[in-house]
Design a protein around this motif. Structure first.
Motif, PDB file in Angstrom:
ATOM      1  N   MET A 110       0.839  -1.189   0.000  1.00 22.35           N
ATOM      2  CA  MET A 110       0.000   0.000   0.000  1.00 22.35           C
ATOM      3  C   MET A 110       0.878   1.244   0.000  1.00 22.35           C
ATOM      4  O   MET A 110       1.809   1.353   0.773  1.00 22.35           O
ATOM      5  N   LYS A 111       0.549   2.177  -0.889  1.00 19.19           N
ATOM      6  CA  LYS A 111       1.258   3.445  -0.934  1.00 19.19           C
ATOM      7  C   LYS A 111       0.457   4.504  -0.191  1.00 19.19           C
ATOM      8  O   LYS A 111      -0.766   4.479  -0.163  1.00 19.19           O
ATOM      9  N   PHE A 112       1.169   5.441   0.408  1.00 13.17           N
ATOM     10  CA  PHE A 112       0.513   6.545   1.088  1.00 13.17           C
ATOM     11  C   PHE A 112       0.290   7.655   0.076  1.00 13.17           C
ATOM     12  O   PHE A 112       1.227   8.082  -0.605  1.00 13.17           O
ATOM     13  N   LYS A 113      -0.958   8.129  -0.031  1.00 10.80           N
ATOM     14  CA  LYS A 113      -1.292   9.159  -1.007  1.00 10.80           C
ATOM     15  C   LYS A 113      -1.853  10.386  -0.306  1.00 10.80           C
ATOM     16  O   LYS A 113      -2.523  10.282   0.714  1.00 10.80           O
ATOM     17  N   ASN A 154      -2.673   9.853   9.760  1.00 12.61           N
ATOM     18  CA  ASN A 154      -1.708   9.252  10.686  1.00 12.61           C
ATOM     19  C   ASN A 154      -2.031   7.791  10.936  1.00 12.61           C
ATOM     20  O   ASN A 154      -1.123   6.961  11.096  1.00 12.61           O
ATOM     21  N   LEU A 155      -3.315   7.444  10.967  1.00 13.62           N
ATOM     22  CA  LEU A 155      -3.715   6.043  11.129  1.00 13.62           C
ATOM     23  C   LEU A 155      -3.228   5.200   9.948  1.00 13.62           C
ATOM     24  O   LEU A 155      -2.794   4.060  10.118  1.00 13.62           O
ATOM     25  N   LYS A 156      -3.315   5.769   8.749  1.00 13.82           N
ATOM     26  CA  LYS A 156      -2.820   5.049   7.568  1.00 13.82           C
ATOM     27  C   LYS A 156      -1.301   4.858   7.644  1.00 13.82           C
ATOM     28  O   LYS A 156      -0.781   3.798   7.273  1.00 13.82           O
ATOM     29  N   LEU A 157      -0.615   5.882   8.132  1.00 17.08           N
ATOM     30  CA  LEU A 157       0.829   5.751   8.315  1.00 17.08           C
ATOM     31  C   LEU A 157       1.154   4.681   9.353  1.00 17.08           C
ATOM     32  O   LEU A 157       2.080   3.878   9.175  1.00 17.08           O
ATOM     33  N   THR A 158       0.376   4.672  10.432  1.00 15.09           N
ATOM     34  CA  THR A 158       0.581   3.671  11.484  1.00 15.09           C
ATOM     35  C   THR A 158       0.400   2.264  10.930  1.00 15.09           C
ATOM     36  O   THR A 158       1.149   1.340  11.282  1.00 15.09           O
ATOM     37  N   LYS A 159      -0.591   2.087  10.065  1.00 11.08           N
ATOM     38  CA  LYS A 159      -0.820   0.776   9.448  1.00 11.08           C
ATOM     39  C   LYS A 159       0.386   0.366   8.596  1.00 11.08           C
ATOM     40  O   LYS A 159       0.809  -0.796   8.620  1.00 11.08           O
ATOM     41  N   LEU A 160       0.934   1.316   7.855  1.00 10.69           N
ATOM     42  CA  LEU A 160       2.118   1.017   7.042  1.00 10.69           C
ATOM     43  C   LEU A 160       3.271   0.547   7.905  1.00 10.69           C
ATOM     44  O   LEU A 160       4.010  -0.370   7.545  1.00 10.69           O
ATOM     45  N   ASN A 161       3.436   1.165   9.067  1.00 12.20           N
ATOM     46  CA  ASN A 161       4.557   0.837   9.946  1.00 12.20           C
ATOM     47  C   ASN A 161       4.284  -0.408  10.774  1.00 12.20           C
ATOM     48  O   ASN A 161       5.075  -1.357  10.769  1.00 12.20           O
ATOM     49  N   ASN A 162       3.183  -0.423  11.496  1.00  9.53           N
ATOM     50  CA  ASN A 162       2.944  -1.466  12.493  1.00  9.53           C
ATOM     51  C   ASN A 162       2.401  -2.765  11.924  1.00  9.53           C
ATOM     52  O   ASN A 162       2.628  -3.837  12.497  1.00  9.53           O
ATOM     53  N   ILE A 163       1.661  -2.700  10.833  1.00 10.94           N
ATOM     54  CA  ILE A 163       1.029  -3.895  10.286  1.00 10.94           C
ATOM     55  C   ILE A 163       1.742  -4.378   9.024  1.00 10.94           C
ATOM     56  O   ILE A 163       2.172  -5.526   8.939  1.00 10.94           O
ATOM     57  N   MET A 178       4.573  -3.133   7.872  1.00 12.67           N
ATOM     58  CA  MET A 178       6.020  -3.013   8.089  1.00 12.67           C
ATOM     59  C   MET A 178       6.754  -2.594   6.818  1.00 12.67           C
ATOM     60  O   MET A 178       7.840  -3.049   6.521  1.00 12.67           O
ATOM     61  N   ASN A 179       6.095  -1.695   6.081  1.00 10.52           N
ATOM     62  CA  ASN A 179       6.693  -1.112   4.878  1.00 10.52           C
ATOM     63  C   ASN A 179       7.276   0.239   5.275  1.00 10.52           C
ATOM     64  O   ASN A 179       6.633   1.280   5.137  1.00 10.52           O
ATOM     65  N   LEU A 180       8.502   0.210   5.786  1.00 13.69           N
ATOM     66  CA  LEU A 180       9.085   1.419   6.365  1.00 13.69           C
ATOM     67  C   LEU A 180       9.453   2.453   5.303  1.00 13.69           C
ATOM     68  O   LEU A 180       9.405   3.656   5.571  1.00 13.69           O
ATOM     69  N   ASP A 181       9.807   1.984   4.112  1.00  8.76           N
ATOM     70  CA  ASP A 181      10.106   2.928   3.031  1.00  8.76           C
ATOM     71  C   ASP A 181       8.869   3.755   2.685  1.00  8.76           C
ATOM     72  O   ASP A 181       8.939   4.984   2.555  1.00  8.76           O
ATOM     73  N   ALA A 182       7.727   3.071   2.553  1.00 10.34           N
ATOM     74  CA  ALA A 182       6.475   3.777   2.252  1.00 10.34           C
ATOM     75  C   ALA A 182       6.079   4.674   3.413  1.00 10.34           C
ATOM     76  O   ALA A 182       5.549   5.772   3.214  1.00 10.34           O
ATOM     77  N   PHE A 183       6.334   4.216   4.622  1.00 12.62           N
ATOM     78  CA  PHE A 183       6.020   5.015   5.807  1.00 12.62           C
ATOM     79  C   PHE A 183       6.831   6.310   5.814  1.00 12.62           C
ATOM     80  O   PHE A 183       6.290   7.389   6.066  1.00 12.62           O
ATOM     81  N   ILE A 184       8.125   6.199   5.556  1.00  8.33           N
ATOM     82  CA  ILE A 184       8.993   7.385   5.524  1.00  8.33           C
ATOM     83  C   ILE A 184       8.506   8.365   4.460  1.00  8.33           C
ATOM     84  O   ILE A 184       8.412   9.577   4.705  1.00  8.33           O
ATOM     85  N   ASN A 185       8.187   7.853   3.269  1.00  9.01           N
ATOM     86  CA  ASN A 185       7.702   8.730   2.197  1.00  9.01           C
ATOM     87  C   ASN A 185       6.402   9.416   2.597  1.00  9.01           C
ATOM     88  O   ASN A 185       6.202  10.608   2.331  1.00  9.01           O
ATOM     89  N   GLY A 186       5.510   8.648   3.246  1.00 11.97           N
ATOM     90  CA  GLY A 186       4.251   9.229   3.695  1.00 11.97           C
ATOM     91  C   GLY A 186       4.451  10.276   4.774  1.00 11.97           C
ATOM     92  O   GLY A 186       3.803  11.329   4.766  1.00 11.97           O
ATOM     93  N   ALA A 187       5.347   9.998   5.715  1.00 10.29           N
ATOM     94  CA  ALA A 187       5.642  10.975   6.769  1.00 10.29           C
ATOM     95  C   ALA A 187       6.215  12.248   6.174  1.00 10.29           C
ATOM     96  O   ALA A 187       5.888  13.364   6.617  1.00 10.29           O
ATOM     97  N   ASN A 188       7.050  12.102   5.149  1.00 16.18           N
ATOM     98  CA  ASN A 188       7.614  13.277   4.472  1.00 16.18           C
ATOM     99  C   ASN A 188       6.506  14.130   3.857  1.00 16.18           C
ATOM    100  O   ASN A 188       6.530  15.369   3.947  1.00 16.18           O
ATOM    101  N   LEU A 189       5.533  13.471   3.205  1.00 12.06           N
ATOM    102  CA  LEU A 189       4.414  14.192   2.597  1.00 12.06           C
ATOM    103  C   LEU A 189       3.621  14.961   3.656  1.00 12.06           C
ATOM    104  O   LEU A 189       3.231  16.112   3.444  1.00 12.06           O
ATOM    105  N   ARG A 226       8.606   9.595  12.089  1.00  8.32           N
ATOM    106  CA  ARG A 226       9.619   9.384  11.052  1.00  8.32           C
ATOM    107  C   ARG A 226      10.958   8.975  11.683  1.00  8.32           C
ATOM    108  O   ARG A 226      11.638   8.072  11.192  1.00  8.32           O
ATOM    109  N   ILE A 227      11.321   9.635  12.770  1.00  6.63           N
ATOM    110  CA  ILE A 227      12.576   9.314  13.453  1.00  6.63           C
ATOM    111  C   ILE A 227      12.558   7.883  13.979  1.00  6.63           C
ATOM    112  O   ILE A 227      13.542   7.140  13.853  1.00  6.63           O
ATOM    113  N   ILE A 228      11.441   7.467  14.575  1.00  8.55           N
ATOM    114  CA  ILE A 228      11.330   6.095  15.087  1.00  8.55           C
ATOM    115  C   ILE A 228      11.455   5.089  13.949  1.00  8.55           C
ATOM    116  O   ILE A 228      12.096   4.037  14.097  1.00  8.55           O
ATOM    117  N   ALA A 229      10.870   5.412  12.797  1.00  7.70           N
ATOM    118  CA  ALA A 229      10.995   4.521  11.638  1.00  7.70           C
ATOM    119  C   ALA A 229      12.446   4.410  11.185  1.00  7.70           C
ATOM    120  O   ALA A 229      12.915   3.322  10.829  1.00  7.70           O
TER     121      ALA A 229
END
Length: 287
Positions: free
Chosen positions: A1-4, A63-72, A74-85, A105-108
């Protein structure tokens, strides 16, 4: 899943305070129109309520979508990109949201093993924001993150210095109980990690494993047993601690077991996975 994040969402997030005011005005007009035309007024009220809650909840929903990327996922690259956006879209004056995205982002980055980058971003965080305007609990989280980096680098003096700051901020933390519970959960977790990386062959192993699983199966919000299974990233964190602990105590059987568990559920983006993979590869070469 990508963060949009589309243009309309960026606009609402950037102008979040102003858009909440607009939504309130729209809601007032809808209630006023109800006195003249019931059907039209009712429709406008429903539309205004939907718009109001959409505007208010949009940053949290993202933020919930970002949390899903990280915690469920575990796509940290997508999470970082989403946090940047989200950081780019958020007004720098919106401290509540922008600090949340920055810390996540720092925790990721720490979970990815990008310790130097994470440390630089923490120092930049402290320099950029007016720390007097940031809640003590949030600042405690930043020092827990720095304490984590210190452990990864084997610097126990830096770890102790950071934890002293954590406890100072914890003492001054105010707000909802769930925020303090979450902070205490993080403090307990970092101490468990400290035990893991400082253990040696003389360490008593009897209770550590049980305490890690007790921590894993505790709900950070209320400090009660979880009613649902912990999300995958929490499991990875627990297995990572156990792997480190048994590796340091020389318990090859359990270290190998938890290394294999990390391989089974993690991925290459996660530093604990890569450590476990290297350990298993070296063990196979030795055999």
């Amino acid at each position: 899943m990508k963060f949009k994040l589309n243009g309309f969402e960026k606009f609402i997030i950037k102008k979040h305070k102003a858009m909440r005011i607009v939504a309130c005005i729209f809601l007032f007009i809808a209630f006023f129109s109800y006195n003249y035309r019931v059907v039209l007024g009712s429709a406008l009220i429903l539309l205004a309520l939907a718009f109001y809650f959409y505007v208010c909840m949009l940053p949290s929903l993202k933020n919930l979508k970002l949390t899903k990327l990280n915690n469920i996922e575990m796509n940290l690259d997508a999470f970082i990109n989403g946090a940047n956006l989200m950081i780019e879209a958020t007004n720098p004056k919106d401290l509540s949201n922008i600090t949340t995205f920055c810390i996540n982002r720092i925790i990721a980055l720490i979970n990815m093993g990008e310790f130097d980058r994470a440390e630089n971003e923490l120092r930049l965080f402290w320099q950029t924001f007016d720390l007097k305007k940031i809640p003590a609990g949030v600042l405690a989280d930043t020092h827990i993150a720095m304490a984590n980096i210190a452990l990864e680098k084997g610097d126990m003096k830096a770890f102790n210095d950071q934890m002293n700051l954590v406890y100072q901020y914890r003492k001054n933390a105010q707000g909802f109980a769930i925020l303090k519970n979450a902070l205490d959960y993080s403090i307990n977790g970092i101490h468990l990690f400290a035990e893991a990386v400082t253990a040696d062959e003389h360490r008593n192993e009897n209770d550590y494993e049980a305490r890690v699983f007790a921590h894993l199966n505790t709900n950070p919000i209320n400090n009660k047993p979880r009613k649902k299974a912990p999300q995958p990233m929490y499991v990875v964190s627990a297995y990572g601690k156990l792997f480190e602990f048994f590796k340091h105590t020389g318990n090859i059987e359990k270290a190998t077991y938890y290394a294999q568990q990390l391989i089974n559920i993690g991925n290459e983006q996660i530093i604990d996975y890569r450590k476990a993979k290297e350990y298993l590869e070296n063990a196979n070469r030795s055999n």
